[in-house]
Motif scaffolding. Structure first.
Motif: not given
Length: 217
Positions: A69, A102-105, A204, A206
């Motif tokens: 990513e 975005d705030r996915k990760i 990143n 998560s």
């Protein structure tokens, strides 16, 4: 005495010559884009886990998916970052990748420029500088959000700036389990042979940290 239009024309020509004389030819000597790997990856991961151990949270593990990513983000920005470095050559500024929208990760970004190559651990060192501000604020009242942009601090030049601690809290956020990172490194050289090495990092996280209303640990 020369007519006004003639004087203006001479001034325009003179300005054009001066501008041309001051312009520089900046070329790309080398460029490399990759996920962190090998010893570099291990050192980067260890720097995160030392910071996490210091405040008593579990270590994070490496994620190839998150690294890819980060690589995709840097791949998209590569040309723009190199062009920016060329334009701002005279200012000797680093180039910093843009954040994802975005705030996915979660995501931390960093960049620097130097006369020689440096370790990617420098990015983590930059982010960890925010720990002092975080500790100070957290001692006054429990910390609850990534950046305190309504509060300011004074830098060494006496200038006020927002207090930012979200990079540090992303590193130590208790519920974060995985990280992955990628690096863009490139060298530029001018017509006089001056060489500069640029590094841009995207890391990143998560699950993502810095959640409004939650404490980091």
């Amino acid at each position: 005495m020369l007519p006004g239009k003639t004087i203006w024309a001479l001034l325009v020509v003179a300005f054009g010559i001066l501008k041309q004389a001051n312009s520089q030819t900046i070329e790309v000597r080398s460029a490399e884009l990759s996920v962190l790997k090998g010893a570099e990856r291990e050192q980067f991961l260890e720097a995160h886990n030392v910071a996490r151990k210091d405040i008593g949270v579990d270590p994070v593990q490496w994620s190839d998916e998150l690294s890819n990513e980060a690589l995709a983000s840097l791949t998209q920005q590569k040309d723009a970052l190199i062009d920016q470095a060329k334009v701002e050559w005279s200012k000797e500024r680093a180039v910093i990748p843009k954040h994802r929208t975005d705030r996915k990760i979660g995501e931390n970004v960093a960049g620097w420029v130097s006369g020689s190559s440096t370790s990617v651990e420098l990015a983590v060192a930059f982010w960890l500088r925010e720990k002092a501000a975080f500790d100070k604020m957290n001692s006054i009242e429990p910390y609850r959000v990534g950046d305190e942009k309504d509060k300011v601090e004074t830098n060494e030049k006496g200038e006020e700036r927002p207090i930012v601690v979200g990079h540090y809290t992303a590193i130590v956020w208790r519920t974060t389990k995985f990280i992955g990172a990628a690096k863009l490194s490139f060298a530029l050289i001018d017509e006089e042979g001056s060489l500069r090495n640029y590094v841009a990092i995207v890391c990143n996280y998560s699950p993502p940290g810095n959640r409004l209303g939650e404490a980091p640990y």
